[in-house]
Design a protein around this motif. Structure first.
Motif, PDB file in Angstrom:
ATOM      1  N   MET A   1      16.401-112.275 -69.577  1.00 24.16           N
ATOM      2  CA  MET A   1      15.275-112.355 -70.497  1.00 24.16           C
ATOM      3  C   MET A   1      15.764-112.870 -71.848  1.00 24.16           C
ATOM      4  N   LYS A   2      14.950-113.716 -72.479  1.00 20.16           N
ATOM      5  CA  LYS A   2      15.313-114.285 -73.770  1.00 20.16           C
ATOM      6  C   LYS A   2      15.182-113.246 -74.874  1.00 20.16           C
ATOM      7  N   ARG A   3      16.060-113.351 -75.867  1.00 22.01           N
ATOM      8  CA  ARG A   3      15.957-112.500 -77.051  1.00 22.01           C
ATOM      9  C   ARG A   3      15.044-113.188 -78.051  1.00 22.01           C
TER      10      ARG A   3
ATOM     11  N   HIS B   1       6.038-112.391 -78.328  1.00 22.30           N
ATOM     12  CA  HIS B   1       4.747-112.492 -77.650  1.00 22.30           C
ATOM     13  C   HIS B   1       4.494-113.927 -77.190  1.00 22.30           C
ATOM     14  N   ILE B   2       4.747-114.889 -78.046  1.00 22.45           N
ATOM     15  CA  ILE B   2       4.528-116.292 -77.687  1.00 22.45           C
ATOM     16  C   ILE B   2       5.501-116.720 -76.589  1.00 22.45           C
ATOM     17  N   VAL B   3       6.776-116.382 -76.730  1.00 23.67           N
ATOM     18  CA  VAL B   3       7.781-116.754 -75.723  1.00 23.67           C
ATOM     19  C   VAL B   3       7.429-116.141 -74.370  1.00 23.67           C
TER      20      VAL B   3
ATOM     21  N   ASP C   1       6.689-118.339 -71.066  1.00 26.37           N
ATOM     22  CA  ASP C   1       7.558-118.139 -69.904  1.00 26.37           C
ATOM     23  C   ASP C   1       6.844-117.531 -68.698  1.00 26.37           C
ATOM     24  N   ASP C   2       5.625-117.061 -68.876  1.00 31.83           N
ATOM     25  CA  ASP C   2       4.882-116.425 -67.791  1.00 31.83           C
ATOM     26  C   ASP C   2       4.262-117.498 -66.890  1.00 31.83           C
ATOM     27  N   PRO C   3       4.738-117.619 -65.623  1.00 30.95           N
ATOM     28  CA  PRO C   3       4.210-118.667 -64.743  1.00 30.95           C
ATOM     29  C   PRO C   3       2.739-118.468 -64.364  1.00 30.95           C
ATOM     30  N   SER C   4       2.202-117.253 -64.585  1.00 33.18           N
ATOM     31  CA  SER C   4       0.772-117.075 -64.309  1.00 33.18           C
ATOM     32  C   SER C   4      -0.081-117.651 -65.439  1.00 33.18           C
TER      33      SER C   4
END
Length: 113
Positions: free
Chosen positions: A1-3, A11-13, A17-20
Motif C-alpha cells: 500500500m502506498k504511503r 483519500h484521493i490516492v 487505486d481502487d479498480p472498482s
C-alpha cells in the motif's frame, strides 16, 4: 500500500487505486457514479490550490517557484475543462479561471479537430 502525506491525499490516492472506481484494464466498465467521484476529486484539488494561493503564496514566491505553481494550476484547469466533468466552482475561482482564460494564460477548449 502506498504511503500518503495526509488524509486528503490518501483519500484521493485510495480512490484512484481502487479498480472498482478506476478500472485498470481496457474495456472494463466504469461505475455509474464515476463522474461524480471525479467531480469530487476535482473540487478537493481546487481547494488545495485555493489554500496554497491564499495561505502559502508568499513562501512559494520566496522560493522562486510561483511560475511552477501557476503552470500546474493552469494545466489542472485545462484538464478539468477538457474532461467535461462540469465541476461547480466557487464564484471567486470561476472569476480567476475566466480571467486567466480571457488573458490567454489558459487556452480555450476546442472540441473536435
Amino acid at each position: 500500500m502506498k504511503r500518503c502525506s495526509g488524509m486528503f491525499s490518501c483519500h484521493i490516492v485510495l480512490q484512484i487505486d481502487d479498480p472498482s472506481v478506476f478500472p485498470g484494464q481496457f474495456g472494463e466498465p466504469f461505475p455509474p457514479n464515476f463522474m461524480e467521484v471525479v467531480r469530487t476529486i476535482f473540487k478537493r484539488l481546487f481547494r488545495v490550490y485555493a489554500h496554497i494561493y491564499h495561505s502559502h503564496f508568499k513562501q512559494v514566491c520566496s522560493l522562486g517557484e510561483e511560475a511552477h505553481l501557476n503552470t500546474c494550476f493552469k494545466h489542472f484547469i485545462f484538464f478539468v475543462r477538457v474532461s467535461q466533468a462540469r465541476v461547480e466552482l466557487h464564484h471567486a475561482w470561476g472569476v480567476v479561471v475566466h480571467s486567466l482564460t480571457r488573458l490567454g494564460n489558459i487556452p480555450p477548449v476546442h472540441t473536435g479537430c
